[in-house]
Design a protein around this motif. Structure first.
Motif, PDB file in Angstrom:
ATOM      1  N   PHE A  73      -1.303   3.276  -5.127  1.00  0.00           N
ATOM      2  CA  PHE A  73      -1.170   2.060  -4.352  1.00  0.00           C
ATOM      3  C   PHE A  73       0.250   1.761  -4.062  1.00  0.00           C
ATOM      4  O   PHE A  73       1.311   2.192  -4.617  1.00  0.00           O
ATOM      5  N   THR A  74       0.313   1.208  -2.756  1.00  0.00           N
ATOM      6  CA  THR A  74       1.516   0.658  -2.360  1.00  0.00           C
ATOM      7  C   THR A  74       1.449  -0.918  -1.756  1.00  0.00           C
ATOM      8  O   THR A  74       0.620  -0.923  -0.861  1.00  0.00           O
ATOM      9  N   ILE A  75       2.231  -1.562  -2.320  1.00  0.00           N
ATOM     10  CA  ILE A  75       2.193  -2.997  -1.652  1.00  0.00           C
ATOM     11  C   ILE A  75       3.438  -3.215  -0.807  1.00  0.00           C
ATOM     12  O   ILE A  75       4.353  -2.622  -0.948  1.00  0.00           O
ATOM     13  N   SER A  76       3.000  -3.754   0.111  1.00  0.00           N
ATOM     14  CA  SER A  76       3.886  -4.083   1.304  1.00  0.00           C
ATOM     15  C   SER A  76       3.787  -5.294   2.291  1.00  0.00           C
ATOM     16  O   SER A  76       2.661  -6.018   1.687  1.00  0.00           O
ATOM     17  N   GLN A  77       4.587  -6.035   2.769  1.00  0.00           N
ATOM     18  CA  GLN A  77       4.487  -7.261   3.674  1.00  0.00           C
ATOM     19  C   GLN A  77       5.126  -7.179   4.877  1.00  0.00           C
ATOM     20  O   GLN A  77       6.078  -6.409   5.223  1.00  0.00           O
ATOM     21  N   ASP A  78       4.422  -7.744   5.906  1.00  0.00           N
ATOM     22  CA  ASP A  78       5.120  -8.145   7.185  1.00  0.00           C
ATOM     23  C   ASP A  78       5.357  -9.527   7.263  1.00  0.00           C
ATOM     24  O   ASP A  78       4.378 -10.402   7.418  1.00  0.00           O
ATOM     25  N   ASN A  79       6.728  -9.865   7.115  1.00  0.00           N
ATOM     26  CA  ASN A  79       6.838 -11.301   7.071  1.00  0.00           C
ATOM     27  C   ASN A  79       6.842 -12.230   8.423  1.00  0.00           C
ATOM     28  O   ASN A  79       6.248 -12.969   8.547  1.00  0.00           O
ATOM     29  N   ALA A  80       6.870 -11.416   9.455  1.00  0.00           N
ATOM     30  CA  ALA A  80       6.685 -11.847  10.776  1.00  0.00           C
ATOM     31  C   ALA A  80       5.399 -12.228  10.931  1.00  0.00           C
ATOM     32  O   ALA A  80       5.053 -13.026  11.632  1.00  0.00           O
ATOM     33  N   LYS A  81       4.515 -11.330  10.572  1.00  0.00           N
ATOM     34  CA  LYS A  81       2.916 -11.598  10.707  1.00  0.00           C
ATOM     35  C   LYS A  81       2.437 -12.260   9.390  1.00  0.00           C
ATOM     36  O   LYS A  81       1.131 -12.748   9.305  1.00  0.00           O
ATOM     37  N   ASN A  82       3.265 -12.592   8.711  1.00  0.00           N
ATOM     38  CA  ASN A  82       2.397 -13.516   7.232  1.00  0.00           C
ATOM     39  C   ASN A  82       1.484 -12.831   6.708  1.00  0.00           C
ATOM     40  O   ASN A  82       0.508 -13.359   6.247  1.00  0.00           O
ATOM     41  N   THR A  83       1.700 -11.453   6.754  1.00  0.00           N
ATOM     42  CA  THR A  83       0.499 -10.783   5.878  1.00  0.00           C
ATOM     43  C   THR A  83       0.902  -9.778   4.847  1.00  0.00           C
ATOM     44  O   THR A  83       2.017  -9.150   4.872  1.00  0.00           O
ATOM     45  N   LEU A  84       0.256  -9.736   3.696  1.00  0.00           N
ATOM     46  CA  LEU A  84       0.447  -9.020   2.812  1.00  0.00           C
ATOM     47  C   LEU A  84      -0.575  -7.754   2.887  1.00  0.00           C
ATOM     48  O   LEU A  84      -1.601  -7.996   3.149  1.00  0.00           O
ATOM     49  N   TYR A  85      -0.167  -6.483   2.496  1.00  0.00           N
ATOM     50  CA  TYR A  85      -0.788  -5.239   2.213  1.00  0.00           C
ATOM     51  C   TYR A  85      -0.935  -4.652   0.997  1.00  0.00           C
ATOM     52  O   TYR A  85       0.000  -4.840   0.208  1.00  0.00           O
ATOM     53  N   LEU A  86      -1.961  -3.970   0.966  1.00  0.00           N
ATOM     54  CA  LEU A  86      -2.107  -3.131  -0.489  1.00  0.00           C
ATOM     55  C   LEU A  86      -2.795  -1.514   0.103  1.00  0.00           C
ATOM     56  O   LEU A  86      -4.160  -1.719   0.586  1.00  0.00           O
ATOM     57  N   GLN A  87      -2.065  -0.689   0.143  1.00  0.00           N
ATOM     58  CA  GLN A  87      -2.448   0.606   0.724  1.00  0.00           C
ATOM     59  C   GLN A  87      -2.920   1.506  -0.561  1.00  0.00           C
ATOM     60  O   GLN A  87      -2.348   1.524  -1.525  1.00  0.00           O
ATOM     61  N   MET A  88      -4.238   1.734  -0.820  1.00  0.00           N
ATOM     62  CA  MET A  88      -4.849   2.344  -1.932  1.00  0.00           C
ATOM     63  C   MET A  88      -5.064   3.747  -1.540  1.00  0.00           C
ATOM     64  O   MET A  88      -6.120   3.861  -0.794  1.00  0.00           O
ATOM     65  N   ASN A  89      -4.637   4.676  -2.160  1.00  0.00           N
ATOM     66  CA  ASN A  89      -5.006   6.092  -1.986  1.00  0.00           C
ATOM     67  C   ASN A  89      -5.447   6.720  -3.393  1.00  0.00           C
ATOM     68  O   ASN A  89      -5.386   6.273  -4.282  1.00  0.00           O
ATOM     69  N   ARG A  90      -6.159   7.873  -2.902  1.00  0.00           N
ATOM     70  CA  ARG A  90      -6.642   8.645  -4.297  1.00  0.00           C
ATOM     71  C   ARG A  90      -7.573   7.646  -5.166  1.00  0.00           C
ATOM     72  O   ARG A  90      -7.069   7.577  -6.436  1.00  0.00           O
ATOM     73  N   LEU A  91      -8.214   7.069  -4.431  1.00  0.00           N
ATOM     74  CA  LEU A  91      -9.035   5.785  -5.003  1.00  0.00           C
ATOM     75  C   LEU A  91      -9.936   6.761  -6.434  1.00  0.00           C
ATOM     76  O   LEU A  91     -10.703   7.519  -5.967  1.00  0.00           O
ATOM     77  N   LYS A  92     -10.088   5.987  -7.433  1.00  0.00           N
ATOM     78  CA  LYS A  92     -10.983   6.315  -8.649  1.00  0.00           C
ATOM     79  C   LYS A  92     -12.086   5.260  -8.883  1.00  0.00           C
ATOM     80  O   LYS A  92     -11.912   4.041  -8.332  1.00  0.00           O
ATOM     81  N   PRO A  93     -13.147   5.686  -9.289  1.00  0.00           N
ATOM     82  CA  PRO A  93     -14.389   4.977  -9.596  1.00  0.00           C
ATOM     83  C   PRO A  93     -13.802   3.570 -10.526  1.00  0.00           C
ATOM     84  O   PRO A  93     -14.197   2.311 -10.137  1.00  0.00           O
ATOM     85  N   GLU A  94     -12.854   3.748 -11.562  1.00  0.00           N
ATOM     86  CA  GLU A  94     -12.378   2.639 -12.227  1.00  0.00           C
ATOM     87  C   GLU A  94     -11.587   1.618 -11.520  1.00  0.00           C
ATOM     88  O   GLU A  94     -11.119   0.552 -11.973  1.00  0.00           O
ATOM     89  N   ASP A  95     -11.224   1.945 -10.065  1.00  0.00           N
ATOM     90  CA  ASP A  95     -10.415   0.984  -9.423  1.00  0.00           C
ATOM     91  C   ASP A  95     -11.538  -0.040  -8.704  1.00  0.00           C
ATOM     92  O   ASP A  95     -11.209  -0.831  -8.113  1.00  0.00           O
TER      93      ASP A  95
END
Length: 122
Positions: A65-87
C-alpha cells in the motif's frame, strides 16, 4: 463544515489493485490517515501521512500500500496493490489538525469519513 468523503472502494480478486480517494473540505489537516474495520474486529490503522509528506504504515501493508496526498486538490489517496482476502474491510480516512502526531493509532484522529467498502475475493 468539516467533511471527509471516501471513494474508490469495490470488489477485486486477490492480487488485484484499488485506489481509494478521500476528498477533504473546510480544513487543512496536519496529519491524515487511512484506517479499516473488518466485520467483528476493531478499527485499525493502515497508513498515515503528515502535511509534509512523512509516512507511516502498519506492518501488514508495507510494500503493498502507498499513501499519498495532493494538497492542491485537498485529496488523500491510498494505492493498494497485491490485495489479499484479509484486506477486506470498510476503509475510512481521517484527519487531524496541527499539532498532530503522525501515527496509525485510531485515537489520534478526531475527524472521520463515512467509509468505503473493499472486498477481496480469493
Amino acid at each position: 463544515q468539516v467533511e471527509l468523503v471516501e471513494s474508490g472502494g469495490g470488489s477485486v480478486q486477490a492480487g488485484g489493485s484499488l485506489r481509494l480517494s478521500c476528498a477533504t473540505s473546510g480544513v487543512n489537516y496536519g496529519c491524515m490517515g487511512w484506517f479499516r474495520q473488518a466485520p467483528g474486529k476493531e478499527r485499525e490503522g493502515v497508513a498515515a501521512i503528515s502535511r509534509y509528506g512523512t509516512t507511516r504504515y502498519t506492518e501488514s501493508v508495507k510494500g503493498r500500500f502507498t499513501i499519498s496526498q495532493d494538497n492542491a486538490k485537498n485529496t488523500l489517496y491510498l494505492q493498494m496493490n497485491r490485495l489479499k482476502p484479509e484486506d477486506t474491510a470498510i476503509y475510512y480516512c481521517a484527519g487531524e489538525v496541527l499539532p498532530c502526531q503522525l501515527t496509525t493509532s485510531v485515537g489520534a484522529f478526531t475527524n472521520w469519513g463515512q467509509g468505503t467498502q473493499v472486498t477481496v475475493s480469493s
